[in-house]
Design a protein around this motif. Structure first.
Motif, PDB file in Angstrom:
ATOM      1  N   PRO A  20     -19.049  41.003  17.273  1.00 57.77           N
ATOM      2  CA  PRO A  20     -19.318  41.577  18.593  1.00 57.77           C
ATOM      3  C   PRO A  20     -19.828  43.001  18.579  1.00 57.77           C
ATOM      4  CG  PRO A  20     -16.954  41.441  18.184  1.00 57.77           C
ATOM      5  CD  PRO A  20     -17.623  40.692  17.072  1.00 57.77           C
ATOM      6  N   PHE A  21     -19.614  43.736  17.486  1.00 57.56           N
ATOM      7  CA  PHE A  21     -19.959  45.155  17.493  1.00 57.56           C
ATOM      8  C   PHE A  21     -21.186  45.472  16.645  1.00 57.56           C
ATOM      9  CE2 PHE A  21     -16.434  44.176  14.633  1.00 57.56           C
ATOM     10  CZ  PHE A  21     -16.988  44.463  13.405  1.00 57.56           C
ATOM     11  N   ASP A  22     -21.886  44.465  16.136  1.00 58.55           N
ATOM     12  CA  ASP A  22     -23.056  44.744  15.305  1.00 58.55           C
ATOM     13  C   ASP A  22     -23.917  43.486  15.208  1.00 58.55           C
ATOM     14  OD1 ASP A  22     -24.818  46.121  13.715  1.00 58.55           O
ATOM     15  OD2 ASP A  22     -23.300  46.813  12.302  1.00 58.55           O
ATOM     16  N   VAL A  42     -13.762  31.174   4.152  1.00 54.23           N
ATOM     17  CA  VAL A  42     -14.297  31.853   5.337  1.00 54.23           C
ATOM     18  C   VAL A  42     -13.347  31.730   6.528  1.00 54.23           C
ATOM     19  CG1 VAL A  42     -16.704  31.610   4.641  1.00 54.23           C
ATOM     20  CG2 VAL A  42     -15.638  29.785   5.965  1.00 54.23           C
ATOM     21  N   THR A  43     -13.303  32.808   7.294  1.00 57.09           N
ATOM     22  CA  THR A  43     -12.586  32.865   8.568  1.00 57.09           C
ATOM     23  C   THR A  43     -13.614  33.103   9.664  1.00 57.09           C
ATOM     24  OG1 THR A  43     -10.560  33.711   7.567  1.00 57.09           O
ATOM     25  CG2 THR A  43     -10.867  34.139   9.907  1.00 57.09           C
ATOM     26  N   HIS A  44     -13.443  32.446  10.811  1.00 55.29           N
ATOM     27  CA  HIS A  44     -14.406  32.622  11.898  1.00 55.29           C
ATOM     28  C   HIS A  44     -14.140  33.933  12.624  1.00 55.29           C
ATOM     29  CE1 HIS A  44     -17.179  31.650  15.117  1.00 55.29           C
ATOM     30  NE2 HIS A  44     -17.531  30.565  14.446  1.00 55.29           N
ATOM     31  N   THR A  45     -15.232  34.623  12.945  1.00 56.50           N
ATOM     32  CA  THR A  45     -15.095  35.914  13.627  1.00 56.50           C
ATOM     33  C   THR A  45     -14.449  35.785  15.000  1.00 56.50           C
ATOM     34  OG1 THR A  45     -17.378  35.665  14.416  1.00 56.50           O
ATOM     35  CG2 THR A  45     -17.036  36.982  12.424  1.00 56.50           C
ATOM     36  N   LEU A  46     -14.660  34.661  15.689  1.00 60.48           N
ATOM     37  CA  LEU A  46     -14.008  34.488  16.988  1.00 60.48           C
ATOM     38  C   LEU A  46     -12.490  34.545  16.849  1.00 60.48           C
ATOM     39  CD1 LEU A  46     -16.085  31.604  18.636  1.00 60.48           C
ATOM     40  CD2 LEU A  46     -16.002  33.999  19.361  1.00 60.48           C
ATOM     41  N   SER A  47     -11.982  34.019  15.747  1.00 64.90           N
ATOM     42  CA  SER A  47     -10.535  34.022  15.528  1.00 64.90           C
ATOM     43  C   SER A  47      -9.998  35.433  15.334  1.00 64.90           C
ATOM     44  CB  SER A  47     -10.181  33.184  14.303  1.00 64.90           C
ATOM     45  OG  SER A  47     -10.518  31.838  14.503  1.00 64.90           O
ATOM     46  N   TYR A  49     -11.708  38.432  16.448  1.00 64.43           N
ATOM     47  CA  TYR A  49     -12.074  39.405  17.465  1.00 64.43           C
ATOM     48  C   TYR A  49     -11.944  38.902  18.899  1.00 64.43           C
ATOM     49  CZ  TYR A  49     -14.171  41.519  13.337  1.00 64.43           C
ATOM     50  OH  TYR A  49     -14.370  42.045  12.090  1.00 64.43           O
ATOM     51  N   ALA A  50     -11.665  37.627  19.086  1.00 67.35           N
ATOM     52  CA  ALA A  50     -11.636  37.109  20.452  1.00 67.35           C
ATOM     53  C   ALA A  50     -10.528  36.086  20.638  1.00 67.35           C
ATOM     54  CB  ALA A  50     -13.006  36.525  20.833  1.00 67.35           C
ATOM     55  N   ARG A  98      -4.907  32.667   7.410  1.00 66.73           N
ATOM     56  CA  ARG A  98      -4.986  34.112   7.577  1.00 66.73           C
ATOM     57  C   ARG A  98      -4.088  34.553   8.721  1.00 66.73           C
ATOM     58  NH1 ARG A  98     -10.301  37.975   7.206  1.00 66.73           N
ATOM     59  NH2 ARG A  98      -9.246  39.937   7.719  1.00 66.73           N
ATOM     60  N   LEU A  99      -3.422  35.681   8.517  1.00 69.99           N
ATOM     61  CA  LEU A  99      -2.525  36.252   9.516  1.00 69.99           C
ATOM     62  C   LEU A  99      -3.053  37.616   9.955  1.00 69.99           C
ATOM     63  CD1 LEU A  99       0.925  35.532   7.792  1.00 69.99           C
ATOM     64  CD2 LEU A  99      -0.432  34.017   9.255  1.00 69.99           C
ATOM     65  N   CYS A 100      -3.001  37.865  11.260  1.00 76.63           N
ATOM     66  CA  CYS A 100      -3.452  39.139  11.830  1.00 76.63           C
ATOM     67  C   CYS A 100      -2.376  39.663  12.780  1.00 76.63           C
ATOM     68  CB  CYS A 100      -4.768  38.968  12.565  1.00 76.63           C
ATOM     69  SG  CYS A 100      -6.086  38.216  11.601  1.00 76.63           S
ATOM     70  N   PRO A 101      -1.209  40.048  12.274  1.00 72.22           N
ATOM     71  CA  PRO A 101      -0.100  40.417  13.153  1.00 72.22           C
ATOM     72  C   PRO A 101      -0.376  41.639  14.017  1.00 72.22           C
ATOM     73  CG  PRO A 101       0.423  40.880  10.852  1.00 72.22           C
ATOM     74  CD  PRO A 101      -0.832  40.086  10.853  1.00 72.22           C
ATOM     75  N   GLU A 102      -1.085  42.608  13.500  1.00 70.76           N
ATOM     76  CA  GLU A 102      -1.374  43.802  14.300  1.00 70.76           C
ATOM     77  C   GLU A 102      -2.395  43.486  15.379  1.00 70.76           C
ATOM     78  OE1 GLU A 102      -1.301  47.635  15.728  1.00 70.76           O
ATOM     79  OE2 GLU A 102       0.059  46.703  14.294  1.00 70.76           O
ATOM     80  N   ARG A 103      -3.452  42.802  15.009  1.00 70.10           N
ATOM     81  CA  ARG A 103      -4.525  42.502  15.952  1.00 70.10           C
ATOM     82  C   ARG A 103      -4.059  41.556  17.059  1.00 70.10           C
ATOM     83  NH1 ARG A 103      -9.066  41.164  12.514  1.00 70.10           N
ATOM     84  NH2 ARG A 103      -9.577  43.354  12.610  1.00 70.10           N
ATOM     85  N   HIS A 104      -3.230  40.578  16.704  1.00 63.49           N
ATOM     86  CA  HIS A 104      -2.794  39.585  17.680  1.00 63.49           C
ATOM     87  C   HIS A 104      -1.381  39.827  18.195  1.00 63.49           C
ATOM     88  CE1 HIS A 104      -6.506  37.552  17.138  1.00 63.49           C
ATOM     89  NE2 HIS A 104      -6.263  37.116  15.928  1.00 63.49           N
TER      90      HIS A 104
END
Length: 236
Positions: A20-22, A42-47, A49-50, A98-104
């Motif tokens: 989304p930023f580039d 690979v991880t999807h960017t939607l997962s 950033y959105a 993949r885990l994103c505890p801070e982001r999510h």
């Protein structure tokens, strides 16, 4: 001339989809071809950033053996988790999540997350900026059999990384950002190349630098091959 060429090359940390930023390439395969990367997890960017749900759905529709899905999992109480329960994740048949505890916005060492991760029994990938050394130590002590791939460790915190690798035998390290002279060799000397994993974070992060780093490591061929592909397969 490069000192070492890997026999086979697998990128443990790559993104697919729009950023989304580039204005960056959504399809990683042309760059993989250019750099001689045989396969990418690979991880999807939607997962990231959105919407984790939408991103995972798009990711799991991929039909290319070179692109191995690494979906994002968000543990939570009923109605607050992505996906809705552990059984859905197990039904995907993936080898790494993949885990994103801070982001999510959830607690990596909270009781719900610990129950999910224990039930999954899968290796996890987590960005160093998404957690902390204290959380990683607590997680490993609560789930000693958990296999952790630490992404984007950087090179400025090698003392902290070394302490974590000493205390957590189930911790593997992605080397793409360990771009300081002799840093990867130092880690390999202390902890073994079998715990070091090639990854790039592309296209958000540069992939040429990690590729150059790998080709110029002052290590034997067996160690280079472990970092290029064998360590990741051993972890999984």
């Amino acid at each position: 001339m490069p000192k070492s060429e890997p026999t086979r090359l697998v990128d443990a940390h790559r993104l697919i989809g729009p950023v989304p930023f580039d204005d960056l390439p959504e399809d990683p395969r042309p760059d993989m071809d250019r750099l001689g990367i045989d396969r990418a997890y690979v991880t999807h960017t939607l997962s990231l950033y959105a919407d984790p749900r939408a991103g995972n759905e798009a990711l799991l529709e991929l039909d290319d053996p070179r692109l191995v899905p690494v979906p994002v999992v968000v543990p939570g109480a009923a109605g607050a988790a992505t996906p809705g329960n552990v059984e859905v994740v197990l039904g995907w048949g993936v080898r790494l999540v993949r885990l994103c505890p801070e982001r999510h916005r959830w607690e990596l060492t909270g009781p719900t997350a610990l129950r999910w991760l224990a039930a999954l029994g899968l290796p996890i990938a987590v960005d160093f900026e998404e957690t902390s050394p204290a959380q990683l130590l607590s997680l490993a002590r609560s789930l000693p059999d958990l296999r952790i791939l630490l992404l984007n460790p950087g090179y400025r915190r090698l003392r902290v990384i070394a302490e974590l690798m000493t205390e957590i035998p189930g911790l593997w390290l992605e080397i793409g950002t360990v771009n300081t002279q002799g840093g990867v060799e130092w880690l390999a000397g202390h902890f073994g190349a079998a715990r070091l994993v090639f990854g790039t974070g592309a296209p958000v992060a540069d992939d040429c630098g990690p590729r150059y780093l790998l080709d110029h490591l002052d290590l034997g061929q067996d160690d280079v091959d472990l970092i290029a592909a064998g360590s990741l397969e051993g972890m999984l």
